[in-house]
Design a protein around this motif. Structure first.
Motif, PDB file in Angstrom:
ATOM      1  N   UNK A 111       6.524   3.970  -1.773  1.00 17.33           N
ATOM      2  CA  UNK A 111       5.850   4.628  -2.885  1.00 17.33           C
ATOM      3  C   UNK A 111       5.261   3.636  -3.876  1.00 17.33           C
ATOM      4  N   UNK A 112       5.916   2.502  -4.047  1.00 21.39           N
ATOM      5  CA  UNK A 112       5.470   1.510  -5.015  1.00 21.39           C
ATOM      6  C   UNK A 112       6.648   0.731  -5.555  1.00 21.39           C
ATOM      7  N   UNK A 162       8.795   8.960  -9.460  1.00 22.14           N
ATOM      8  CA  UNK A 162       8.594   8.570  -8.064  1.00 22.14           C
ATOM      9  C   UNK A 162       8.579   9.787  -7.148  1.00 22.14           C
ATOM     10  N   UNK A 163       9.294  10.830  -7.509  1.00 18.99           N
ATOM     11  CA  UNK A 163       9.224  12.073  -6.742  1.00 18.99           C
ATOM     12  C   UNK A 163       7.795  12.623  -6.776  1.00 18.99           C
ATOM     13  N   UNK A 164       7.162  12.565  -7.929  1.00 17.05           N
ATOM     14  CA  UNK A 164       5.780  13.040  -8.034  1.00 17.05           C
ATOM     15  C   UNK A 164       4.838  12.207  -7.166  1.00 17.05           C
ATOM     16  N   UNK A 165       5.091  10.910  -7.101  1.00 12.76           N
ATOM     17  CA  UNK A 165       4.277  10.038  -6.226  1.00 12.76           C
ATOM     18  C   UNK A 165       4.467  10.452  -4.773  1.00 12.76           C
ATOM     19  N   UNK A 166       5.702  10.754  -4.361  1.00 13.35           N
ATOM     20  CA  UNK A 166       5.972  11.218  -3.008  1.00 13.35           C
ATOM     21  C   UNK A 166       5.195  12.497  -2.719  1.00 13.35           C
ATOM     22  N   UNK A 167       5.235  13.445  -3.637  1.00 14.96           N
ATOM     23  CA  UNK A 167       4.523  14.718  -3.448  1.00 14.96           C
ATOM     24  C   UNK A 167       3.010  14.501  -3.343  1.00 14.96           C
ATOM     25  N   UNK A 172      11.054   4.044  -2.150  1.00 19.03           N
ATOM     26  CA  UNK A 172      10.707   4.635  -0.852  1.00 19.03           C
ATOM     27  C   UNK A 172      10.980   6.125  -0.942  1.00 19.03           C
ATOM     28  N   UNK A 173      10.064   6.941  -0.396  1.00 20.74           N
ATOM     29  CA  UNK A 173      10.212   8.387  -0.447  1.00 20.74           C
ATOM     30  C   UNK A 173      10.567   8.981   0.898  1.00 20.74           C
ATOM     31  N   UNK A 174      11.304  10.091   0.832  1.00 21.46           N
ATOM     32  CA  UNK A 174      11.753  10.808   2.026  1.00 21.46           C
ATOM     33  C   UNK A 174      11.462  12.293   1.816  1.00 21.46           C
ATOM     34  N   UNK A 218       0.840  -1.199   0.000  1.00 25.50           N
ATOM     35  CA  UNK A 218       0.000   0.000   0.000  1.00 25.50           C
ATOM     36  C   UNK A 218       0.873   1.246   0.000  1.00 25.50           C
ATOM     37  N   UNK A 219       0.777   2.091  -1.038  1.00 28.21           N
ATOM     38  CA  UNK A 219       1.547   3.336  -1.032  1.00 28.21           C
ATOM     39  C   UNK A 219       1.276   4.141   0.239  1.00 28.21           C
ATOM     40  N   UNK A 220       2.339   4.693   0.799  1.00 27.36           N
ATOM     41  CA  UNK A 220       2.241   5.454   2.042  1.00 27.36           C
ATOM     42  C   UNK A 220       2.580   4.644   3.280  1.00 27.36           C
ATOM     43  N   UNK A 221       2.801   3.329   3.122  1.00 28.95           N
ATOM     44  CA  UNK A 221       3.163   2.479   4.254  1.00 28.95           C
ATOM     45  C   UNK A 221       4.524   2.907   4.799  1.00 28.95           C
ATOM     46  N   UNK A 222       4.644   3.054   6.126  1.00 26.44           N
ATOM     47  CA  UNK A 222       5.941   3.420   6.704  1.00 26.44           C
ATOM     48  C   UNK A 222       7.016   2.360   6.448  1.00 26.44           C
ATOM     49  N   UNK A 223       8.221   2.837   6.157  1.00 26.95           N
ATOM     50  CA  UNK A 223       9.371   1.958   5.936  1.00 26.95           C
ATOM     51  C   UNK A 223      10.545   2.494   6.742  1.00 26.95           C
TER      52      UNK A 223
END
Length: 186
Positions: free
Chosen positions: A36-37, A176-181, A45-47, A11-16
């Motif tokens: 992120x996916x 992936x940056x756009x997904x993070x945003x 993974x996004x930060x 699930x996108x948004x899951x903590x890692x």
């Protein structure tokens, strides 16, 4: 999106939790992000800005956002944005291992094996920390097959960066940056 491998987020948004250790298991870098996916390159993974990065003797809060890639390979790139002076920083490592946490999050762990492939905002990509690799090879007793793999991985990543191959093409990390945003915006 490819099928979800067992034991990895779905699930996108899951903590890692991202945890690097040295070869002997001692702590190295530790920081948290959000899943992120996945794509053909691996897990992303996004930060967001404000992510806290820490290791023994160093701790800081990032003033830039970034995304990290965790492939089923011995290297883990970070793609940095917002004008950060090092757009791509690749840790040559053991293959990332995923585990499920009791709180529903996930942890990805790997051994940092010293060599890095770096692209600064000015200049060509290069392999860094060869002196540290030689020192730790002796200190930790890296097996010969690990040494050969680390050197081959560093050379292959450098060549891929020089040819602007995905995921080092700019566009892949930018997606992936756009997904993070999108996830950060809520």
């Amino acid at each position: 999106m490819p099928p979800v491998p067992d034991g990895r987020p779905s699930a996108p948004g899951t903590p890692v939790r991202v945890r690097y250790t040295k070869w002997d298991g001692s702590p190295h870098w530790a920081y948290d992000g959000i899943w992120l996916g996945r794509d053909e390159h691996g897990e992303w993974v996004g930060y967001p800005r404000g992510t806290r990065y820490s290791r023994p003797g160093r701790d800081f809060e990032a003033s830039w956002s970034s995304v990290g890639l965790f492939p089923d390979a011995g290297w883990t790139p970070g793609f940095n944005f917002d004008g950060y002076r090092t757009p791509i920083y690749v840790d040559v490592s053991s293959t990332p291992t995923w585990s499920r946490d009791a709180d529903g999050g996930y942890t990805v762990t790997m051994h940092d094996l010293d060599l890095d492939v770096v692209l600064r905002s000015v200049g060509e990509p290069y392999i860094d920390d060869e002196d540290e690799f030689a020192e730790h090879r002796a200190k930790y007793g890296y097996p010969d097959e690990v040494v050969a793999r680390v050197e081959a991985d560093a050379d292959a990543v450098l060549a891929a960066m020089q040819r602007f191959e995905a995921p080092f093409d700019g566009a892949t990390a930018e997606r992936w940056r756009h997904r993070l945003e999108e996830l950060a915006a809520g």
